[in-house]
Enzyme design. Structure first.
Site, short mmCIF file in Angstrom:
data_model
loop_
_atom_site.label_atom_id
_atom_site.label_comp_id
_atom_site.label_asym_id
_atom_site.label_seq_id
_atom_site.Cartn_x
_atom_site.Cartn_y
_atom_site.Cartn_z
N ASP A 246 0.83 -1.20 0.00
CA ASP A 246 0.00 0.00 0.00
C ASP A 246 0.87 1.25 0.00
O ASP A 246 2.04 1.21 0.36
CB ASP A 246 -0.89 0.03 1.26
CG ASP A 246 -1.90 -1.11 1.28
OD1 ASP A 246 -2.09 -1.74 0.24
OD2 ASP A 246 -2.46 -1.36 2.36
N LYS A 268 -4.44 2.33 -1.69
CA LYS A 268 -5.01 2.46 -0.36
C LYS A 268 -4.49 3.70 0.35
O LYS A 268 -3.85 3.62 1.38
CB LYS A 268 -4.72 1.21 0.49
CG LYS A 268 -5.18 -0.10 -0.14
CD LYS A 268 -6.68 -0.15 -0.26
CE LYS A 268 -7.13 -1.52 -0.71
NZ LYS A 268 -6.70 -1.87 -2.07
N GLY A 300 0.83 -0.23 9.23
CA GLY A 300 0.24 -0.50 10.54
C GLY A 300 0.08 -1.98 10.79
O GLY A 300 0.98 -2.78 10.54
N VAL A 304 -6.21 -4.12 11.80
CA VAL A 304 -6.79 -2.89 12.36
C VAL A 304 -7.12 -1.95 11.20
O VAL A 304 -6.23 -1.29 10.66
CB VAL A 304 -5.84 -2.22 13.37
CG1 VAL A 304 -6.47 -0.95 13.92
CG2 VAL A 304 -5.49 -3.17 14.51
N ALA A 330 -0.87 2.16 13.87
CA ALA A 330 -0.53 3.58 13.96
C ALA A 330 -0.94 4.18 15.29
O ALA A 330 -0.27 5.06 15.82
CB ALA A 330 -1.20 4.33 12.81
N MET A 381 -7.79 7.78 9.38
CA MET A 381 -8.36 8.24 8.10
C MET A 381 -9.49 9.25 8.31
O MET A 381 -10.53 9.18 7.68
CB MET A 381 -8.86 7.04 7.29
CG MET A 381 -7.77 6.03 6.98
SD MET A 381 -8.39 4.43 6.36
CE MET A 381 -9.02 3.68 7.88
N GLY A 410 3.48 9.62 11.28
CA GLY A 410 3.99 9.24 12.59
C GLY A 410 5.13 8.24 12.55
O GLY A 410 5.11 7.29 11.76
#
Length: 473
Positions: A246, A268, A300, A304, A330, A381, A410
Site C-alpha cells: 500500500d 489504499k 500498521g 486494524v 498507527a 483516516m 507518525g
C-alpha cells in the site's frame, strides 16, 4: 551512498604500494590474499616486507616514487608518513585514472578499504565511508561473532551443486526455495559438524522433492519507522517473490524488501489511485497459484482497519496457505513517537480506535459513547471528515477545549504533530496531509513532557490561535 561497494578481482593484476611501514604491510597482505601482483616502493622496509620480497611474493621497485611508476597499475595505495609523497601519489594516480587510496586521508581516496569479514567465498565488507573507521570496526566485530565459520564451506559445496540442481529443477523460484531450505536446515547443520559428504547427499535428496506450492504472508509494516518491523516480517520480506503493498508503507520499509522481488502497488491512500479490493484479492490468488511466495504488505497492522481479514477469507476459499505477521498499529506507534500515551490513570482509563470513513449522516457510530470524557479517542483516516467529527463530538458532550493532536507521518523522520483544541480540529486538518492520525483527549497535553523523537519546536500562530505545530528538526 557516497561510495559504491564493489568486489574487485585482483588476481594477477599489478598493484602498487608506496611505503614500507607496518601499515603499508597490512595493506599489502590484504592485496596478496586477493591474488594481486604487488609492487612496493619504499626507502625503508619492515622485516615482513623483506621476507615477502625474498620469497618473491612482492616485487621491490625502488626507494623513490615517480609518477611513471603508476603506468599500467590497476590500483595504488600510499601509506608513507610524508604528506607530500602521499599527495603526489594521489595526484599522479588521478591523472592516469588509477584507483588510489591514501591511508588516513579520505579526501585523497578514489576508493576506500572496508573492514572485512572473511568467510571465503562469502565476504562481508563494512564501511563508514571514511567517516568513522573505529565504528566500522566495531560493527565488523559484532558480525564476526554472529556469522558462523562454516559459511564459506557451505557456499563452496553449494557452488558445486548449482549446475546439477539447474538440470533437475527448472523453475527459478523453486531453485531459490530449495536453497533457502538447504541453508536453514539439515544441510547447514551437517556442514557445521564437518560431515561434508552427508551434506552433499542431503542436497541430492532435497532436490528430488522441492515444494512448489504458493503461499501468502499478510504482514503489518507498522507506522513507518523500519526499526519497528518484527524480525519475522523482515525474514518473510527477504524471501518474497512478489510483494503487494500500500501507499501507507514507508520507503524505508520498502527498501528492506528482497531486491529482485516483483513489487505491485495496490494503493489504499486518500487522494491516490487505488486498485479495487476485489482486484487486489484476485492478484494475491493469481500470484500464489503460480507457486510464488507472496507478501501482502500493509501499513500498521493488517487487522486494524486494514481489511486483512477479507483478503484471508478469499485465500481460505481458494485453499491457499497463509500466515499473518502482526504490525504495530498507527494508534500505538504514532502516538508513542509523539509522546502521547494512549492511557494514563489521571487522564484516560480507556482508549478507542475508530475509522474516520463516515456515512454522510454519521449514523454508523455511537457518538455518545465516543464523546465520553476520561478516554482517548484515536481516529484513523479522519482528515476528510474532520468537520463532521468535530461537530458530532461537541454535540454529544465532549468539551470544545478538549486537547487534540493530528500526527502526520507518525514515527518517520518527516513526522509533524499539529496540536490544538477540539473546536479547531477542522482547521488543523487543513494543514495536515495523509497519512495522519487524529487523537482526542487530555493525554495530548502530556506530549509537552514526554516527546522524545527528534527535537520538538512549537509555533503559536497568533495570540488568539492556540494551535501549535510540532516538527522534527
Amino acid at each position: 551512498m557516497e561510495y559504491l561497494p564493489i568486489f574487485a578481482d585482483l588476481k594477477r593484476r599489478p598493484c602498487l604500494v608506496v611505503g614500507g611501514n607496518d601499515i603499508a604491510w597490512r595493506k599489502t597482505r590484504m592485496l596478496l590474499n586477493a591474488g594481486a601482483d604487488v609492487r612496493v616502493i619504499a626507502d625503508n622496509l619492515s622485516s615482513e616486507f623483506q621476507v615477502a620480497i625474498d620469497d618473491a611474493r612482492v616485487t621491490f621497485i625502488g626507494t623513490q616514487f615517480s609518477p611513471t611508476d603508476l603506468d599500467g597499475i590497476f590500483l595504488a595505495i600510499a601509506a608513507t608518513d610524508r604528506k607530500a609523497i602521499n599527495a603526489l601519489v594521489y595526484q599522479s594516480a588521478n591523472q592516469r585514472q588509477v584507483l588510489v587510496n591514501v591511508v588516513d586521508d579520505t579526501q585523497r581516496c578514489s576508493f576506500i578499504v572496508p573492514s572485512i569479514i572473511d568467510r571465503s567465498p562469502i565476504i562481508v565488507a563494512v564501511s563508514s565511508s571514511g567517516k568513522a573507521p573505529v565504528l566500522a570496526r566495531l560493527v565488523r566485530e559484532q558480525l564476526e561473532a554472529i556469522l558462523p565459520q562454516h559459511l564459506g564451506k557451505m557456499a563452496t559445496i553449494a557452488g558445486r551443486f548449482r549446475a546439477r540442481l539447474a538440470s533437475k529443477v527448472t523453475s527459478f523460484s523453486s531453485r531459490r526455495r530449495f536453497w533457502e531450505q538447504a541453508f536453514t536446515g539439515r544441510f547447514s547443520s551437517l556442514i557445521a559438524s564437518g560431515q561434508e559428504q552427508a551434506a552433499e547427499q542431503e542436497l541430492e535428496q532435497l532436490s528430488n522433492g522441492v515444494e512448489s506450492a504458493g503461499e501468502v504472508a499478510l504482514i503489518g509494516a507498522g507506522p513507518g519507522d523500519a526499526g519497528l518491523l518484527t524480525l519475522r516480517a523482515l525474514q518473510l520480506m527477504q524471501q518474497a517473490d512478489v510483494v503487494l503493498y500500500d501507499y501507507l508503507v514507508s520507503d524505508d520499509v520498502m527498501a528492506l524488501v528482497r531486491r529482485d522481488a516483483e513489487l505491485v502497488c495496490v494503493g489504499k491512500k486518500a487522494g491516490f489511485h487505488s486498485v479495487p479490493q476485489e482486484q487486489t484479492n484476485k492478484l494475491i490468488v493469481q500470484y500464489a497459484s503460480q507457486g510464488k511466495r507472496v507478501v501482502r504488505l500493509k501499513g500498521g497492522d493488517p487487522f486494524v482497519f486494514g481489511r486483512g481479514g477479507e483478503e484471508l477469507e478469499v485465500l481460505f476459499d481458494e485453499g491457499i496457505p497463509f500466515q499473518v505477521v502482526p504490525g504495530i498499529t498507527a494508534a500505538a506507534g504514532a502516538t508513542a513517537y509523539a509522546g502521547i500515551p494512549l492511557t494514563h490513570r489521571d487522564y484516560a482509563q480507556t482508549a478507542m480506535f475508530i475509522t474516520g470513513h463516515l456515512k454522510p449522516d454519521g449514523s454508523a457510530l455511537d457518538w455518545s459513547t465516543l464523546a465520553r470524557g476520561n478516554q482517548t479517542l484515536v481516529i484513523y483516516m479522519g482528515l476528510m471528515n474532520s468537520l463532521e467529527i468535530q461537530r458530532q463530538l461537541v454535540k454529544h458532550g465532549r468539551t470544545e477545549s478538549t486537547p487534540i493532536a493530528i500526527i502526520e507521518r507518525g514515527s518517520q523522520p518527516s513526522q509533524t504533530v499539529f496540536k490544538g483544541q477540539l473546536h479547531e480540529l477542522a482547521e488543523l486538518a487543513k494543514k495536515a496531509s495523509s497519512p495522519s492520525l487524529i487523537v482526542v483527549g487530555e493525554v495530548v497535553t502530556l506530549s509537552e513532557k514526554l516527546h522524545w523523537f527528534g527535537q520538538q519546536e512549537q509555533h503559536l500562530h497568533n495570540s488568539t490561535d492556540k494551535q501549535a505545530v510540532v516538527k522534527l528538526a
